[in-house]
Write an enzyme that holds these catalytic residues in place. Structure first.
Site, mmCIF file in Angstrom:
data_model
loop_
_atom_site.group_PDB
_atom_site.id
_atom_site.type_symbol
_atom_site.label_atom_id
_atom_site.label_comp_id
_atom_site.label_asym_id
_atom_site.label_seq_id
_atom_site.Cartn_x
_atom_site.Cartn_y
_atom_site.Cartn_z
ATOM 1 N N HIS A 75 66.661 15.958 97.987
ATOM 2 C CA HIS A 75 66.980 14.529 97.982
ATOM 3 C C HIS A 75 65.707 13.728 98.225
ATOM 4 O O HIS A 75 65.052 13.930 99.247
ATOM 5 C CB HIS A 75 68.012 14.198 99.065
ATOM 6 C CG HIS A 75 69.419 14.525 98.683
ATOM 7 N ND1 HIS A 75 70.502 13.990 99.345
ATOM 8 C CD2 HIS A 75 69.932 15.327 97.704
ATOM 9 C CE1 HIS A 75 71.624 14.431 98.780
ATOM 10 N NE2 HIS A 75 71.299 15.265 97.785
ATOM 11 N N TYR A 204 73.989 6.234 105.343
ATOM 12 C CA TYR A 204 74.145 5.930 106.776
ATOM 13 C C TYR A 204 74.687 4.504 106.882
ATOM 14 O O TYR A 204 74.118 3.576 106.316
ATOM 15 C CB TYR A 204 72.789 6.005 107.476
ATOM 16 C CG TYR A 204 72.267 7.407 107.682
ATOM 17 C CD1 TYR A 204 71.565 8.077 106.679
ATOM 18 C CD2 TYR A 204 72.467 8.064 108.895
ATOM 19 C CE1 TYR A 204 71.084 9.367 106.875
ATOM 20 C CE2 TYR A 204 71.975 9.359 109.101
ATOM 21 C CZ TYR A 204 71.293 9.989 108.086
ATOM 22 O OH TYR A 204 70.818 11.269 108.288
ATOM 23 N N PRO A 296 72.286 13.617 116.388
ATOM 24 C CA PRO A 296 72.115 14.131 115.017
ATOM 25 C C PRO A 296 71.783 13.049 113.980
ATOM 26 O O PRO A 296 71.524 13.365 112.838
ATOM 27 C CB PRO A 296 73.469 14.782 114.724
ATOM 28 C CG PRO A 296 74.411 14.210 115.706
ATOM 29 C CD PRO A 296 73.630 13.824 116.902
ATOM 30 N N LYS A 300 67.316 15.923 113.111
ATOM 31 C CA LYS A 300 66.079 16.516 113.630
ATOM 32 C C LYS A 300 66.277 17.818 114.394
ATOM 33 O O LYS A 300 65.335 18.589 114.548
ATOM 34 C CB LYS A 300 65.388 15.499 114.566
ATOM 35 C CG LYS A 300 64.884 14.270 113.840
ATOM 36 C CD LYS A 300 63.808 14.621 112.834
ATOM 37 C CE LYS A 300 63.615 13.539 111.790
ATOM 38 N NZ LYS A 300 63.246 14.111 110.481
ATOM 39 N N TYR A 387 61.944 10.599 108.477
ATOM 40 C CA TYR A 387 63.126 11.337 108.028
ATOM 41 C C TYR A 387 62.728 12.630 107.301
ATOM 42 O O TYR A 387 63.316 13.679 107.532
ATOM 43 C CB TYR A 387 64.003 10.477 107.113
ATOM 44 C CG TYR A 387 65.415 11.014 106.985
ATOM 45 C CD1 TYR A 387 65.750 11.924 105.987
ATOM 46 C CD2 TYR A 387 66.407 10.651 107.897
ATOM 47 C CE1 TYR A 387 67.033 12.447 105.886
ATOM 48 C CE2 TYR A 387 67.700 11.157 107.810
ATOM 49 C CZ TYR A 387 67.995 12.065 106.800
ATOM 50 O OH TYR A 387 69.269 12.595 106.722
HETATM 51 P P1 FAS Z 1 71.433 27.069 119.020
HETATM 52 O O1 FAS Z 1 72.304 26.404 120.035
HETATM 53 O O2 FAS Z 1 71.733 26.938 117.581
HETATM 54 O O3 FAS Z 1 71.400 28.646 119.305
HETATM 55 C C1 FAS Z 1 71.332 29.138 120.621
HETATM 56 C C2 FAS Z 1 71.974 30.527 120.608
HETATM 57 O O4 FAS Z 1 71.794 31.115 121.894
HETATM 58 C C3 FAS Z 1 73.473 30.467 120.357
HETATM 59 O O5 FAS Z 1 73.828 31.352 119.316
HETATM 60 C C4 FAS Z 1 74.081 30.906 121.691
HETATM 61 O O6 FAS Z 1 75.273 31.657 121.517
HETATM 62 C C5 FAS Z 1 72.978 31.786 122.257
HETATM 63 N N1 FAS Z 1 73.011 31.913 123.712
HETATM 64 C C6 FAS Z 1 73.233 30.941 124.635
HETATM 65 N N2 FAS Z 1 73.171 31.453 125.880
HETATM 66 C C7 FAS Z 1 72.914 32.790 125.753
HETATM 67 C C8 FAS Z 1 72.745 33.861 126.666
HETATM 68 N N3 FAS Z 1 72.832 33.668 127.987
HETATM 69 N N4 FAS Z 1 72.498 35.104 126.172
HETATM 70 C C9 FAS Z 1 72.387 35.303 124.830
HETATM 71 N N5 FAS Z 1 72.545 34.325 123.907
HETATM 72 C C10 FAS Z 1 72.803 33.086 124.371
HETATM 73 N N6 FAS Z 1 71.295 19.114 114.243
HETATM 74 C C11 FAS Z 1 71.024 18.413 113.134
HETATM 75 O O7 FAS Z 1 69.852 18.319 112.751
HETATM 76 N N7 FAS Z 1 72.045 17.799 112.419
HETATM 77 C C12 FAS Z 1 73.364 17.908 112.813
HETATM 78 O O8 FAS Z 1 74.256 17.359 112.178
HETATM 79 C C13 FAS Z 1 73.686 18.659 113.948
HETATM 80 N N8 FAS Z 1 74.991 18.828 114.342
HETATM 81 C C14 FAS Z 1 75.260 19.554 115.479
HETATM 82 C C15 FAS Z 1 76.586 19.763 115.917
HETATM 83 C C16 FAS Z 1 76.866 20.496 117.082
HETATM 84 C C17 FAS Z 1 78.301 20.703 117.528
HETATM 85 C C18 FAS Z 1 75.809 21.045 117.835
HETATM 86 C C19 FAS Z 1 76.077 21.830 119.109
HETATM 87 C C20 FAS Z 1 74.491 20.872 117.405
HETATM 88 C C21 FAS Z 1 74.219 20.124 116.230
HETATM 89 N N9 FAS Z 1 72.909 19.935 115.762
HETATM 90 C C22 FAS Z 1 72.610 19.234 114.650
HETATM 91 C C23 FAS Z 1 71.821 20.486 116.461
HETATM 92 C C24 FAS Z 1 71.708 21.924 116.064
HETATM 93 O O9 FAS Z 1 71.587 22.021 114.685
HETATM 94 C C25 FAS Z 1 70.570 22.485 116.846
HETATM 95 O O10 FAS Z 1 69.442 21.622 116.810
HETATM 96 C C26 FAS Z 1 70.164 23.859 116.397
HETATM 97 O O11 FAS Z 1 71.296 24.683 116.392
HETATM 98 C C27 FAS Z 1 69.094 24.342 117.361
HETATM 99 O O12 FAS Z 1 68.926 25.680 117.183
HETATM 100 P P2 FAS Z 1 68.630 26.626 118.429
HETATM 101 O O13 FAS Z 1 67.598 26.005 119.261
HETATM 102 O O14 FAS Z 1 68.439 27.971 117.829
HETATM 103 O O15 FAS Z 1 69.945 26.590 119.335
HETATM 104 C C1 PHB Z 2 75.066 16.832 107.953
HETATM 105 O O1 PHB Z 2 75.174 16.901 106.704
HETATM 106 O O2 PHB Z 2 75.708 17.580 108.731
HETATM 107 C C2 PHB Z 2 74.160 15.796 108.560
HETATM 108 C C3 PHB Z 2 73.334 15.059 107.719
HETATM 109 C C4 PHB Z 2 72.499 14.102 108.284
HETATM 110 C C5 PHB Z 2 72.526 13.894 109.661
HETATM 111 C C6 PHB Z 2 73.358 14.637 110.485
HETATM 112 C C7 PHB Z 2 74.197 15.584 109.928
HETATM 113 O O3 PHB Z 2 71.711 12.951 110.214
#
Ligand code: FAS
Ligand code: PHB
Length: 396
Positions: A75, A204, A296, A300, A387
């Site tokens: 995009h 957005y 989100p 980032k 972005y």
């Molecule tokens: P993660 O949280 O992905 O991974 C951490 C891992 O560690 C998990 O698998 C967990 O099970 C494991 N863990 C935890 N404690 C442990 C332990 N004691 N022993 C072993 N393993 C353990 N980011 C965006 O950019 N756009 C979005 O739209 C967006 N939506 C999101 C929605 C939700 C519900 C959440 C929670 C996050 C969202 N994020 C979004 C942010 C997300 O994408 C994170 O930035 C990304 O998963 C970060 O990756 P990690 O740092 O690997 O952490």
């Molecule tokens: C998504 O597609 O999940 C998404 C896209 C842009 C954002 C957050 C989430 O800023």
């Protein structure tokens, strides 16, 4: 058989842990990933959807981009909707051709898990880490559970890639940790459905009723979000209620283009800005959500996880290859410079798009800001370069 020794012990198989393990493997450095959840749980999580140019390039460089190239959607622009207007930010034009790639985190995670398992990596699921010891005296040990038994994994370094709720940051003496937090008074109610997107690019929306976002996963799968109360309950929302509220917040011609359908998934994500400093404690290094959380809005979170482990992998490679400690010493300050700029952009983008109060002047100030930003080359460039992702610093 339980694993008892490795070079880098990684807690967590999210994007940070998986990508770090893959980057280390390419440098000939051994690692073990300990993940508390099952593989199916990890591969089923619905989260981010947007890869910055730098993240996509990194996945290409390290050979984990085959499906991404096939299925990812480049995009060049995003759209801002406010006051009955729809303003496109041509990001490529303002950044010398950079774009973002629409490619769900679910697929990134599955691609990285496949790559690690194909390389025979010790990626252990359902093995929660319950203790981290010795990282301040250069003899780190991870205490983990497997099939109800406790085991000890001795390593040279520990990477806390275990997310916001993980054990790594919580294991640090609070006196050594400086945390910064801003909690937003609302959440995002997200819906995933197998319906074609309402528009070709992301939209957005700033609306008097609240924020909305039109996103996607593919030409046949859409991802939508609407701002909801922080204490809202997803059980309160029928599909129909979601679609009605979404369309009330969209510009009329976009609302007319919305194709509705049954949810594949609906959930509420809280919004917070959070940073823990520093990101290094002796032989323990934090990366990704374990160290920082962004709302989100700026897409980032996933991308910061990638930039953190890009720096961490280079620092560890310099240590094992040349006995250097300088990059290990500079990891935290270097990663945090990029983190704070992403925290700023995500906070700004959230503050200008969401409904915070019913006070009419607040909404008028937001409209004035959006009107200025979209009417200014500098404003459009600021949005575009943040972005698509700010450049990584040289780190070698
Ligand atoms: P993660 O949280 O992905 O991974 C951490 C891992 O560690 C998990 O698998 C967990 O099970 C494991 N863990 C935890 N404690 C442990 C332990 N004691 N022993 C072993 N393993 C353990 N980011 C965006 O950019 N756009 C979005 O739209 C967006 N939506 C999101 C929605 C939700 C519900 C959440 C929670 C996050 C969202 N994020 C979004 C942010 C997300 O994408 C994170 O930035 C990304 O998963 C970060 O990756 P990690 O740092 O690997 O952490
Ligand atoms: C998504 O597609 O999940 C998404 C896209 C842009 C954002 C957050 C989430 O800023």
């Amino acid at each position: 058989m339980a694993l008892t020794r490795t070079q880098v012990g990684i807690i967590g198989s999210g994007p940070a842990g998986l990508l770090l393990s893959h980057l280390l493997h390419r440098e000939g450095i051994e690692s073990v990933i300990l993940e508390r959840r099952s593989r199916s749980y990890v591969e089923g999580r619905i989260r981010a959807g947007v890869l910055e140019q730098g993240t996509a390039d990194l996945l290409r460089e390290v050979g984990v981009a085959e499906r991404m190239e096939r299925e990812g959607l480049p995009h060049a622009g995003i759209n801002l909707a406010f006051s009955e207007r729809l303003e496109r930010i041509d990001m490529a034009a303002h950044t010398g051709g950079k774009t973002v790639l629409i490619y769900g985190q679910t697929k990134v995670t599955r691609d990285l898990i496949r790559a690690r398992l194909d390389a025979g990596a010790p990626l252990l699921f359902e093995t929660p880490v319950v203790g981290i010891e010795g990282y301040l005296d250069a003899k780190p040990r991870l205490i983990y559970e497997q099939n109800g038994q406790r085991h000890e994994l001795r390593c040279d370094f520990v990477a806390g890639c275990d997310g916001y709720h993980g054990i790594a940051r919580r294991s640090v003496d609070p006196a050594r940790l400086h945390t910064f937090e801003k909690t937003y008074p609302f959440g995002w109610l997200g819906l995933l459905a197998d319906v074609p997107p309402a528009a070709e690019e992301l939209i957005y929306v700033n609306h008097a009723r609240g924020f909305a976002l039109c996103s996607m996963r593919s030409p046949t799968r859409s991802r939508y979000y609407i701002q909801c109360d922080a204490d809202d309950d997803v059980a309160r929302w029928t599909d129909e209620a979601f679609w009605d509220e979404l369309r009330r917040r969209l510009p009329p011609r976009v609302a007319e283009a919305v194709v509705t359908g049954p949810r594949l998934e609906m959930s509420i994500a809280p919004l917070r800005s959070f940073v823990a400093e520093p990101m290094r404690f002796g032989r323990l290094f934090l990366a990704g959500d374990a160290a920082h959380i962004v709302p989100p809005t700026g897409a980032k979170g996933l991308n910061l996880a990638a930039s953190d482990v890009h720096y961490l992998a280079r620092a560890l490679a310099a240590h094992y290859r040349e006995g250097r400690t300088d990059l290990l010493d500079r990891y935290s300050e270097t990663a945090l410079r990029r983190v704070w700029k992403a925290i700023r952009f995500s906070w700004w983008f959230t503050s200008v798009l969401h409904k915070f109060t019913d006070d009419p002047i607040d909404h008028r100030l937001q409209i004035a800001e959006l009107d200025y930003i979209t009417g200014s080359n500098a404003g459009r460039t600021m949005v575009a370069e943040n972005y698509v992702g700010l450049p990584l610093e040289p780190f070698d």
